[in-house]
Design a protein around this motif. Structure first.
Motif: not given
Length: 222
Positions: A209-222
C-alpha cells in the motif's frame, strides 16, 4: 709569548676538528640505523588501521543483531495499531474501505504502545553509515505512526462535522509511517546480508500500500 706557547700547532688543530666532525657524523648515522625504518613505520600504521577496522566491523555486527531484534519487537507491537488505523481511517490510496469504529479503550492502548516504542527508538549509538540509515529510518517511521495516532485522537475529540479533514491527515501519516518503515526494513535486510546473517524481513504489512516495500520473498536467513 705565553699564549703562543699554549696554542696548538695548525696541523694538530685541523686533526682535532676532523675527529670531532667524524664523531658527529658517526653518531648521526648510528641513530638512523638504530631507529625504525620507513617500511617498519608503514607496517605499524597498516596494522593499526587493520585493527581499528576489525574492531569497527565487530561493533557494527553486534549493532545489526541488536537493531534487528528491536525492529522485530517493535513491528510485533505496532502491527495492531497499523491495522486498526487502516480500518478506522478513510483511504488515501485507491482501495475501497468501510471504516470501523474504535473504542476509547483501543485508542488508549494504541497511545500507550506508541509512547513505549518512541522511547525505545530514542537511542542513537554511533555505527556504520548503512546501519545508521536503517536505525534512523525505523525511528522516523515509529514517530510518524505515533503522530497518526495523536491526530486520530484529536479528530475524535471534534464534533462529527469537523472530523473528516483531520482524519485524512491521520490516514496520510499512517501510510507514510508504513512506507518509511518499509524503506528502513529493506535497508535492515541488506545490512544483515552484508554481515553474513542472511535475509531478515521485518515489514509492517504484506501489501504494498502506498508503494511500500514488502520484501523479496527470499527465505529468512538465506
Amino acid at each position: 709569548m705565553a699564549s703562543r706557547a699554549g696554542a696548538l700547532p695548525g696541523g694538530m688543530l685541523r686533526a682535532a676538528l676532523a675527529l670531532l666532525v667524524a664523531a658527529a657524523v658517526g653518531l648521526f648515522i648510528g641513530v638512523l640505523v638504530a631507529g625504525p625504518t620507513g617500511s617498519d613505520t608503514g607496517s605499524d600504521t597498516d596494522a593499526a588501521v587493520a585493527s581499528l577496522q576489525e574492531d569497527e566491523a565487530k561493533r557494527d555486527a553486534a549493532q545489526i543483531v541488536e537493531l534487528t531484534a528491536l525492529a522485530r519487537s517493535t513491528a510485533e507491537q505496532v502491527k495492531p495499531v497499523v491495522t486498526g488505523l487502516r480500518s478506522a481511517l478513510p483511504a488515501v490510496d485507491a482501495r475501497p474501505v468501510e471504516t470501523q469504529p474504535v473504542t476509547g479503550q483501543q485508542l488508549s492502548q494504541w497511545k500507550q504502545i506508541m509512547v513505549q516504542q518512541v522511547e525505545r527508538h530514542k537511542a542513537t549509538p554511533s555505527g556504520s553509515t548503512a546501519t545508521n540509515v536503517a536505525r534512523n529510518g525505523l525511528r522516523n517511521a515509529v514517530g510518524q505512526l505515533s503522530l497518526a495516532v495523536d491526530t486520530f485522537a484529536a479528530a475524535r475529540a471534534l464534533p462529527a462535522g469537523h472530523r473528516p479533514p483531520l482524519l485524512v491527515v491521520a490516514s496520510r501519516q499512517r501510510l507514510l509511517a508504513v512506507t518509511d518503515w518499509s524503506v528502513a526494513a529493506t535497508q535492515l535486510d541488506q545490512i544483515n546480508i552484508d554481515a553474513g546473517k542472511g535475509h531478515q524481513h521485518v515489514y509492517l504489512t504484506d501489501s504494498p500500500e502506498g508503494g511500500a516495500n514488502v520484501g523479496d520473498g527470499a527465505p529468512e536467513g538465506s
